[in-house]
Design an enzyme around this catalytic site. Structure first.
Site, PDB file in Angstrom:
ATOM      1  N   GLU A 191       4.070 -10.652  52.730  1.00 55.24           N
ATOM      2  CA  GLU A 191       5.290 -11.067  52.430  1.00 55.24           C
ATOM      3  C   GLU A 191       5.709 -12.170  53.247  1.00 55.24           C
ATOM      4  O   GLU A 191       6.773 -12.405  53.899  1.00 55.24           O
ATOM      5  CB  GLU A 191       6.471  -9.942  52.391  1.00 55.24           C
ATOM      6  CG  GLU A 191       5.981  -9.079  51.256  1.00 55.24           C
ATOM      7  CD  GLU A 191       7.296  -8.001  50.838  1.00 55.24           C
ATOM      8  OE1 GLU A 191       8.073  -7.977  51.828  1.00 55.24           O
ATOM      9  OE2 GLU A 191       7.486  -7.490  49.830  1.00 55.24           O
ATOM     10  N   GLU A 385       2.217  -4.911  45.646  1.00 54.53           N
ATOM     11  CA  GLU A 385       2.827  -3.238  45.537  1.00 54.53           C
ATOM     12  C   GLU A 385       4.283  -3.302  44.163  1.00 54.53           C
ATOM     13  O   GLU A 385       4.623  -4.396  43.696  1.00 54.53           O
ATOM     14  CB  GLU A 385       4.522  -3.854  47.039  1.00 54.53           C
ATOM     15  CG  GLU A 385       3.788  -3.685  48.396  1.00 54.53           C
ATOM     16  CD  GLU A 385       4.497  -4.339  48.937  1.00 54.53           C
ATOM     17  OE1 GLU A 385       6.135  -3.483  49.358  1.00 54.53           O
ATOM     18  OE2 GLU A 385       4.396  -4.142  50.222  1.00 54.53           O
TER      19      GLU A 385
HETATM   20  P1  P53 Z   1      11.896  -0.145  51.030  1.00 52.17           P
HETATM   21  C1  P53 Z   1      12.919  -6.205  50.896  1.00 52.17           C
HETATM   22  C2  P53 Z   1      12.496  -6.312  49.463  1.00 52.17           C
HETATM   23  C3  P53 Z   1      11.044  -6.838  48.937  1.00 52.17           C
HETATM   24  C4  P53 Z   1      10.174  -6.323  49.505  1.00 52.17           C
HETATM   25  O1  P53 Z   1      10.572  -1.782  50.840  1.00 52.17           O
HETATM   26  C5  P53 Z   1      10.263  -5.371  51.005  1.00 52.17           C
HETATM   27  C6  P53 Z   1      11.967  -5.324  51.144  1.00 52.17           C
HETATM   28  C7  P53 Z   1      11.972  -5.517  52.788  1.00 52.17           C
HETATM   29  O2  P53 Z   1      12.705  -4.555  52.777  1.00 52.17           O
HETATM   30  O3  P53 Z   1       9.561  -5.001  51.373  1.00 52.17           O
HETATM   31  C8  P53 Z   1       8.295  -4.573  50.309  1.00 52.17           C
HETATM   32  O4  P53 Z   1      10.794   0.481  52.273  1.00 52.17           O
HETATM   33  C9  P53 Z   1       7.099  -4.379  51.956  1.00 52.17           C
HETATM   34  C10 P53 Z   1       6.888  -2.829  52.218  1.00 52.17           C
HETATM   35  C11 P53 Z   1       8.207  -2.015  51.646  1.00 52.17           C
HETATM   36  C12 P53 Z   1       8.110  -1.820  50.383  1.00 52.17           C
HETATM   37  O5  P53 Z   1       8.546  -3.461  50.268  1.00 52.17           O
HETATM   38  O6  P53 Z   1      12.691  -1.299  52.455  1.00 52.17           O
HETATM   39  O7  P53 Z   1       6.457  -5.214  52.358  1.00 52.17           O
HETATM   40  O8  P53 Z   1       6.703  -2.892  53.781  1.00 52.17           O
HETATM   41  O9  P53 Z   1       8.546  -1.140  52.485  1.00 52.17           O
HETATM   42  C13 P53 Z   1       9.694  -1.664  50.642  1.00 52.17           C
HETATM   43  O10 P53 Z   1      12.575   0.413  50.197  1.00 52.17           O
END
Ligand code: P53
Length: 497
Positions: A191, A385
């Site tokens: 990201e 993701e």
């Molecule tokens: P968590 C925010 C918005 C979209 C993606 O996020 C994001 C985030 C960061 O919080 O990050 C990605 O665990 C990231 C992962 C993360 C996952 O989204 O905050 O690449 O490391 O765990 C989910 O719910």
């Protein structure tokens, strides 16, 4: 002309993803140095938004000296460091042919600037990669995923310092020399638009590091762009058929109404949140709208001619993105209700449900996003993701996560629609393989995995792994190459051991 394609390609990559700092734990053994992830405290609902969002020098120094690890969940993770064999085997049993993970920079280079890597760290990733390939999966490696060595912040101020380019390229070169024969798919940064919404963990820039915070953020992003291009070059020199991807957190934004003012607002948000990053890395030059953005935000970047030539010569090979939700923009800020995402705050979309953490669930938005991105760049896409964070509970020896199955099913259906539309998609790795510490909130309670991990926010549990219902469902999806998305015919009994 491209042929009509009515289903997932035969060689489509299916799997899921994790990151080092959220899973490994073992933060202080066998030579690992501290990283920015090791100072992240659990989400505090009493803290102000600014307190949660910004890291300053005083807070950082106090956290680095704090030896009470219970304050910092990522230091413990879910012990992937010792349990990687079982975890990878469980994923392989679901039928994965790809597994995404990241390398902890400070496990290889404890301060980030050493010349030779820590042998124990290198050996760990050697074992992880052989475990993945032995199970017939492609490793998809993120070089840097929100875990910069802490010394690079305290000594250099993070990525705003040009020095980090060389240190990162050295780190990546060691990885290529060791692992490129086994690893075809790479991502330079997780990201990369984190410089906009997750500044400290993405770039190491401290809120009080200078009198122009925004300029520091964008200078840091610029250095990451140049570093991305340089490692793309390096990777191709080491293994010509290997692919370096650029990755963004894609925040697709709709206008709140058909008022032209709202459309302009949404378009401009798309530009600054997403395309500023992907245009530069995929097209190899800053977009036409960048100068106005810099000027209006009082940002003056140091960009050399050599930087420009580097960006132009080594664009990314594919475009990877995370997709969890969509957003809404209005020119009139009081127009709609707000939704509270943990990092991004936005307007409520009345047509969409939201997760328990306020992320608005939008499967059709994924098809829309894929079409938008593919038409803009015409390079292969990779969804690295996508998933649902939920407070899963074990009942009668089972986790019945039908809400997760529903979320994934709807997204896979729309992903297929986009493929039928003609979009080229290399693969799909959901977030996350097994439950890991949340990136944004450092909670265990916000679970994403197909595999339940017995560990909670109080630091209690056995760390035992147990497949959820979604595990068996995803296995069926993969066995049919994405065709069978139906519910399982009957409840599955609990897994081995
Ligand atoms: P968590 C925010 C918005 C979209 C993606 O996020 C994001 C985030 C960061 O919080 O990050 C990605 O665990 C990231 C992962 C993360 C996952 O989204 O905050 O690449 O490391 O765990 C989910 O719910």
């Amino acid at each position: 002309m491209k042929e009509y394609q009515n289903s997932f390609p035969k060689d489509f990559l299916w799997g899921s993803a994790i990151a080092a700092s959220q899973s490994e734990g073992a933060f202080d053994i066998e030579g690992r140095g501290l990283s920015v992830a090791d100072v992240a405290t659990r989400y505090d609902k009493h803290a102000s938004r600014a307190q949660r969002k910004f890291m300053d020098e005083q807070k950082l120094m106090a956290a680095l000296e704090d030896t009470d690890n219970s304050h910092y969940p990522k230091r413990t993770g879910v012990d992937f460091y010792h349990r990687y064999q079982e975890d990878i085997a469980l994923c392989a049993e679901m039928g994965f042919n790809v597994f995404r993970f990241s390398i902890s920079w400070s496990r290889l280079f404890p301060n980030g600037w050493e010349e030779t890597p820590n042998v124990a760290g290198l050996d760990f990733y050697r074992r992880v990669i052989s475990e993945i390939t032995a199970h017939g999966m492609e490793p998809l490696v993120t070089i840097s995923h929100f875990d910069l060595p802490a010394s690079l912040v305290t000594t250099y101020g993070g990525w705003k310092n040009r020095k980090l380019i060389d240190l990162y390229v050295h780190f990546a070169s060691v990885l290529f020399a060791e692992f490129a024969p086994q690893v075809k798919y790479w991502l330079a940064f997780n990201e990369i638009n984190g410089a906009r919404f997750n500044v400290f963990y993405s770039t190491g820039v401290l809120a009080d590091s200078s009198d122009n915070y925004l300029q520091d953020c964008y200078q840091a992003a610029h250095h990451q762009f140049v570093a991305s291009a340089l490692v793309t070059k390096k990777l191709h020199e080491t293994r010509p058929d290997a692919m370096m991807g650029c990755m963004v957190a894609k925040f697709t934004t709709y206008p709140a109404t058909c008022r032209p003012e709202d459309a302009i607002e949404a378009q401009s948000n798309e530009q600054v949140d997403n395309y500023y990053f992907t245009d530069t890395l995929v097209n190899g030059e800053y977009p036409y709208y960048a100068p106005r953005f810099w000027r209006e935000n009082n940002i003056q970047l140091e960009i050399t001619q050599e930087d420009e030539a580097t960006l132009k010569a080594h664009p990314a090979d594919y475009l990877a993105f995370s997709y969890y939700m969509s957003a809404v923009s209005s020119a009139d800020k009081s127009a709609l209700e707000m939704t509270e995402g943990n990092l991004k705050k936005g307007l409520k979309n009345p047509y969409l449900p939201a997760s328990d953490w306020g992320w608005q669930i939008d499967p059709i938005g994924l098809r829309y996003t894929m079409n938008e991105m593919y038409s803009r760049y015409r390079v292969p896409l990779f969804i690295v993701e996508n998933g649902l964070g939920a407070d899963d509970r074990i009942q009668d020896g089972r986790v019945q996560d039908d809400y997760r199955i529903d979320y994934l099913r709807r997204h896979i259906q729309q992903m297929k629609e986009a493929i039928v539309d003609g979009v080229e998609l290399l693969g799909y790795t959901t977030w996350s393989s097994f439950d890991i510490v949340s990136s944004g909130t450092s909670e265990m309670k916000k679970r994403y995995g197909f595999i339940y991990v017995d560990w909670d926010d109080e630091g209690k549990g056995t760390m035992q792994r147990m497949p959820k219902d979604s595990y068996y469902w995803y296995r069926q999806v993969l066995a049919s190459n994405g065709e069978n998305l139906a519910d399982l015919p009957q409840p599955v009994t609990t897994h081995r051991n």
